[in-house]
Design a protein around this motif. Structure first.
Motif, mmCIF file in Angstrom:
data_model
loop_
_atom_site.group_PDB
_atom_site.id
_atom_site.type_symbol
_atom_site.label_atom_id
_atom_site.label_comp_id
_atom_site.label_asym_id
_atom_site.label_seq_id
_atom_site.Cartn_x
_atom_site.Cartn_y
_atom_site.Cartn_z
ATOM 1 N N VAL A 45 8.559 73.680 81.894
ATOM 2 C CA VAL A 45 7.332 73.143 82.090
ATOM 3 C C VAL A 45 7.124 72.270 80.874
ATOM 4 C CG1 VAL A 45 4.820 73.344 82.272
ATOM 5 C CG2 VAL A 45 6.286 74.984 83.348
ATOM 6 N N VAL A 92 6.407 70.090 86.217
ATOM 7 C CA VAL A 92 7.098 71.593 86.340
ATOM 8 C C VAL A 92 8.325 71.528 87.055
ATOM 9 C CG1 VAL A 92 6.474 73.923 87.517
ATOM 10 C CG2 VAL A 92 4.524 72.229 86.577
ATOM 11 N N LEU A 139 -2.431 74.827 85.008
ATOM 12 C CA LEU A 139 -1.210 76.026 85.073
ATOM 13 C C LEU A 139 -1.939 77.310 85.236
ATOM 14 C CD1 LEU A 139 1.853 74.665 83.097
ATOM 15 C CD2 LEU A 139 1.586 74.325 85.554
ATOM 16 N N VAL A 157 -3.757 75.504 80.429
ATOM 17 C CA VAL A 157 -2.836 76.691 80.809
ATOM 18 C C VAL A 157 -3.466 77.952 80.651
ATOM 19 C CG1 VAL A 157 -0.583 77.649 80.275
ATOM 20 C CG2 VAL A 157 -0.845 75.258 80.049
#
Length: 341
Positions: A109, A123, A136, A299
């Motif tokens: 990633v 990704v 993510l 994230v």
């Protein structure tokens, strides 16, 4: 490898994605959210995201931590359900909301752009393709590294166990053994005495001098027998654990053995993104806020990716919290983009 859009029993997805922002261009397929890992945490997150009409992809390698177990316990309304049936039900549910599920691995990633804005992530999948994601969720869990004693790995999840909350009721009142891996194993030996009054603590490679006076007093108070000496192997008869054999040849009759696997967090993707990790006695895990947001903007992490003791019910809750936070985060980002025009 082909991305398959799964649907509900009717063959149609519920509702629509009026607010989804994914699309396809030369940079690959775009998603609002890519969830890495399709266990309890990942599927729970995907369910919330799908219901919020966000274009979502779940990438799952098909290696759940609890695969050796025939049942899971302590999940209200799902107590005793098999892990395989639980995951199958979850996959069917997310399909009904248009969530895509891909069997495969995320190999890398990278952040699109150097800033901390809304550029998103690239990704990379193990078939060589890349997809784009605005946010993510990393729900890659951990692996259990079992003690290298013959018979332990073969019987793990059956009569070799690690968690009394998961399996204690099913084996209650049987003769327990506990295999020490460190002095911390005293805690496990004391805990399992709640489910059986016949518990033997095998010190294995731990020297008796490593136990504190308080450890020994507590073990005695709980009625736990302490056996020094290294364990050579498990004794199995008719596909049942019947005993524990030491290197001196002596055999101690036991029908259940508790072990303490070494948890190995699967944090490779988070490390490559530069997420801050915190060292614990059970491995290094990402530093997260109450919603699972890591130190990397955009994230989130959930489930055993954030801690070794997350049970299925905890993992599902963590996935829900992360997804709900992302729904709000993306909404505000989209509104701010309109305001800024």
């Amino acid at each position: 490898m082909e991305v398959v859009t799964m649907t509900g029993k009717s063959g149609k997805t519920r509702g629509g994605r009026a607010h989804g922002t994914g699309g396809t261009d030369g940079a690959g397929t775009g998603y609002d959210v890519v969830v890495v890992g399709g266990g309890a945490a990942g599927l729970s997150a995907a369910l919330v995201l799908g219901r919020a009409r966000l274009r979502t992809l779940v990438v799952d390698a098909g290696e759940p931590r609890n695969a050796p177990s025939s049942h899971m316990q302590g999940y209200l309304s799902r107590d005793g359900m098999s892990p395989a049936a639980f995951l199958a039900a979850g996959r069917e549910e997310i399909a009904g909301y248009g969530v895509e599920l891909l069997t495969g691995r995320v190999t890398d990633v990278t952040r699109n752009g150097a800033g901390t804005g809304d550029a998103g992530f690239a990704v990379l999948l193990d078939d060589g393709r890349a997809v784009r994601a605005r946010r993510l969720i990393v729900a890659t869990g951990l692996k259990d590294e079992l003690p290298a004693v013959p018979g332990v790995a073969e019987r793990f999840g059956r009569d070799v166990l690690h968690c009394p909350f998961c399996h204690g009721w099913e084996v209650r009142d049987q003769p327990f053994g506990v295999l020490a891996s460190s002095a911390m194993s005293v805690h496990q030996a004391l805990m399992v005495s709640r489910w059986s009054k016949d518990v033997t603590f095998f010190l294995h490679t731990v020297a008796e001098e490593e136990l504190s006076d308080q450890d020994l007093r507590r073990l005695a108070a709980a009625g736990v027998g302490v056996v020094p000496g290294e364990v050579a192997e498990l004794v199995v008869e008719d596909d049942r654990l019947t005993g524990v054999r030491l290197t001196d040849g002596s055999v101690h009759a036991r029908s259940v053995l508790y072990v303490g696997p070494r948890p190995v967090p699967q944090t490779g993707l988070l490390e490559r993104l530069g997420a801050e990790l915190s060292e614990t006695p059970f491995g290094a895990y990402p530093v997260v806020d109450p919603t699972g947001l890591t130190s990397v903007p955009g994230v989130w992490a959930a489930g055993n990716a954030v801690g070794f003791a997350e049970q299925v019910v905890h993992a599902a809750s963590g996935g829900y919290r992360a997804a709900a936070a992302i729904v709000g985060d993306l909404l505000m980002a989209d509104l701010d983009a309109v305001v800024a025009v």
